[in-house]
Design a protein around this motif. Structure first.
Motif, mmCIF file in Angstrom:
data_model
loop_
_atom_site.group_PDB
_atom_site.id
_atom_site.type_symbol
_atom_site.label_atom_id
_atom_site.label_comp_id
_atom_site.label_asym_id
_atom_site.label_seq_id
_atom_site.Cartn_x
_atom_site.Cartn_y
_atom_site.Cartn_z
ATOM 1 N N HIS A 227 0.824 -1.434 0.009
ATOM 2 C CA HIS A 227 0.032 0.081 0.035
ATOM 3 C C HIS A 227 0.889 1.378 -0.071
ATOM 4 C CE1 HIS A 227 -3.917 2.298 0.369
ATOM 5 N NE2 HIS A 227 -3.244 2.829 1.597
ATOM 6 N N ARG A 228 1.942 1.343 0.621
ATOM 7 C CA ARG A 228 2.939 2.368 0.492
ATOM 8 C C ARG A 228 3.302 3.097 -0.793
ATOM 9 N NH1 ARG A 228 4.558 -0.692 5.187
ATOM 10 N NH2 ARG A 228 4.224 0.570 7.125
ATOM 11 N N PHE A 229 3.637 1.923 -1.625
ATOM 12 C CA PHE A 229 3.920 2.125 -2.940
ATOM 13 C C PHE A 229 5.143 3.212 -3.107
ATOM 14 C CE2 PHE A 229 3.139 2.770 -7.574
ATOM 15 C CZ PHE A 229 2.827 1.614 -8.213
ATOM 16 N N SER A 230 6.141 2.955 -2.197
ATOM 17 C CA SER A 230 7.161 4.137 -2.070
ATOM 18 C C SER A 230 8.429 3.596 -2.148
ATOM 19 C CB SER A 230 6.937 4.599 -0.670
ATOM 20 O OG SER A 230 5.655 5.501 -0.514
ATOM 21 N N ASP A 231 8.745 2.450 -2.741
ATOM 22 C CA ASP A 231 10.077 2.152 -3.022
ATOM 23 C C ASP A 231 10.737 2.610 -4.271
ATOM 24 O OD1 ASP A 231 9.175 0.481 -4.926
ATOM 25 O OD2 ASP A 231 9.622 -1.370 -3.757
ATOM 26 N N GLY A 232 11.838 2.700 -4.487
ATOM 27 C CA GLY A 232 12.544 3.241 -5.808
ATOM 28 C C GLY A 232 11.709 2.804 -7.020
ATOM 29 N N PRO A 233 11.444 1.416 -7.327
ATOM 30 C CA PRO A 233 10.685 1.392 -8.719
ATOM 31 C C PRO A 233 9.371 1.990 -8.652
ATOM 32 C CG PRO A 233 12.027 -0.704 -7.713
ATOM 33 C CD PRO A 233 12.024 0.351 -6.824
ATOM 34 N N CYS A 234 8.406 1.997 -7.290
ATOM 35 C CA CYS A 234 7.239 2.375 -7.509
ATOM 36 C C CYS A 234 7.157 3.773 -7.573
ATOM 37 C CB CYS A 234 6.605 2.128 -6.265
ATOM 38 S SG CYS A 234 6.068 0.562 -5.989
ATOM 39 N N LEU A 235 8.301 4.641 -6.961
ATOM 40 C CA LEU A 235 8.242 6.286 -7.206
ATOM 41 C C LEU A 235 8.461 6.479 -8.666
ATOM 42 C CD1 LEU A 235 10.243 6.994 -3.996
ATOM 43 C CD2 LEU A 235 7.775 7.382 -4.321
ATOM 44 N N ASP A 236 9.395 5.454 -9.203
ATOM 45 C CA ASP A 236 9.921 5.862 -10.574
ATOM 46 C C ASP A 236 8.180 5.609 -11.578
ATOM 47 O OD1 ASP A 236 12.185 6.507 -10.136
ATOM 48 O OD2 ASP A 236 13.105 4.390 -10.491
ATOM 49 N N LEU A 237 7.431 4.687 -11.145
ATOM 50 C CA LEU A 237 6.408 4.442 -12.029
ATOM 51 C C LEU A 237 5.374 5.400 -11.698
ATOM 52 C CD1 LEU A 237 5.632 0.691 -11.262
ATOM 53 C CD2 LEU A 237 6.377 1.902 -13.397
ATOM 54 N N ILE A 238 5.473 6.312 -10.615
ATOM 55 C CA ILE A 238 4.535 7.233 -10.338
ATOM 56 C C ILE A 238 4.894 8.478 -11.420
ATOM 57 C CG2 ILE A 238 3.505 9.017 -8.789
ATOM 58 C CD1 ILE A 238 4.308 7.124 -6.460
ATOM 59 N N VAL A 239 6.128 8.969 -11.352
ATOM 60 C CA VAL A 239 6.681 9.973 -12.161
ATOM 61 C C VAL A 239 6.237 9.572 -13.863
ATOM 62 C CG1 VAL A 239 9.018 10.857 -13.217
ATOM 63 C CG2 VAL A 239 8.489 10.558 -10.707
ATOM 64 N N GLN A 240 6.657 8.162 -14.156
ATOM 65 C CA GLN A 240 6.265 7.904 -15.376
ATOM 66 C C GLN A 240 4.725 8.055 -15.741
ATOM 67 O OE1 GLN A 240 7.504 3.742 -16.599
ATOM 68 N NE2 GLN A 240 5.665 3.522 -17.776
ATOM 69 N N ALA A 241 3.946 7.758 -14.765
ATOM 70 C CA ALA A 241 2.647 8.256 -15.151
ATOM 71 C C ALA A 241 2.217 9.595 -15.261
ATOM 72 C CB ALA A 241 1.631 7.575 -13.840
ATOM 73 N N ILE A 242 2.914 10.463 -14.443
ATOM 74 C CA ILE A 242 2.757 11.788 -14.600
ATOM 75 C C ILE A 242 3.461 12.176 -15.951
ATOM 76 C CG2 ILE A 242 3.655 13.848 -13.678
ATOM 77 C CD1 ILE A 242 3.643 12.893 -11.004
#
Length: 250
Positions: A227-242
């Motif tokens: 649920h945190r979705f806060s490790d490095g790969p997940c953070l990169d996916l958020i930026v990719q979506a943006i």
């Protein structure tokens, strides 16, 4: 890091926020229940926005973080009011909300009420209607009786101290539901969801995807992300979506 500033709302709530100027659409981070604007995702995205010259805003709902009020006095509708007032007072032109968990519900409420302001939408483990479909649906008869008697129910959390669910949280939540009526998202929309999330299920994510309508909507499932979705790969996916949403606005 920017200095904390405060916005006083029409109802007298004092909301803490951090804002940086830059190229729009302004990215507005909407945090989760009992989270605050100092969380990993919010700070990471502000750093990314600063490096890339993007306008960015993060804030604390009333009863959260540095803002005024007690958490147990608040409800989904109060935090929707906070969100609307912050957006009205502190942003101009198109915005791109990035909503995490309960912030995903807030982003959907904002999209429903002000679709003309949104250049796009990104959610992370969005939790729409959780007061009804999570809390109320999962209550025992005894817990429902406590709520109906005006008493608070405590629920355990895998991520922090127990949640205190008030009668107002339940009754107000029923006025904010977004999965019971048409939900049109007429802009690029990206939903991100981890398969190991114990707070928001994949079924919730797919229900949102199937219920909402829009010309450019995608759900990304990330195996083993929590649920945190806060490790490095997940953070990169958020930026990719943006990036995907911003690219469609060029």
């Amino acid at each position: 890091m920017t200095e904390t500033a405060f916005l006083e709302t029409k109802s007298g709530r004092k909301l803490a926020y951090h804002r940086i100027e830059g190229v729009g659409p302004c990215i507005v981070f909407l945090g989760g229940l009992k989270s605050d604007m100092m969380g990993t995702k919010a700070v990471f995205l502000e750093d990314w926005a600063r490096r890339n010259g993007r306008a960015f805003l993060r804030f604390d709902y009333s009863g959260h973080g540095e803002s005024s009020g007690d958490f147990t006095d608040g409800c989904i509708g109060d935090w929707a009011e906070d969100t609307a007032e912050v957006v009205a007072a502190l942003t101009e032109g198109p915005i791109l909300p990035v909503g995490s968990s309960m912030g995903g519900w807030q982003a959907l409420l904002l999209a429903r009420s002000q679709p003309e302001r949104l250049a796009g939408l990104v959610t992370i483990a969005a939790a729409p209607d959780f007061t009804e479909d999570g809390y109320w649906a999962g209550f025992t008869p005894a817990q429902r009786a406590r709520i109906e008697a005006g008493q608070t129910v405590e629920l355990p959390s895998d991520y922090m101290e127990p949640y205190k669910v008030t009668p107002r949280m339940i009754t107000d939540g029923r006025n904010q539901l977004v999965l019971r009526s048409p939900l049109h998202l007429p802009f690029p929309t990206r939903f991100l969801q981890g398969t190991a999330d114990t707070a928001v299920s994949v079924a919730t994510a797919t229900r949102l995807l199937e219920h909402a309508t829009g010309p450019d909507m995608r759900l990304l499932l990330v195996k083993d992300a929590d649920h945190r979705f806060s490790d490095g790969p997940c953070l990169d996916l958020i930026v990719q979506a943006i990036h995907e949403v911003l690219a469609s606005n060029v």
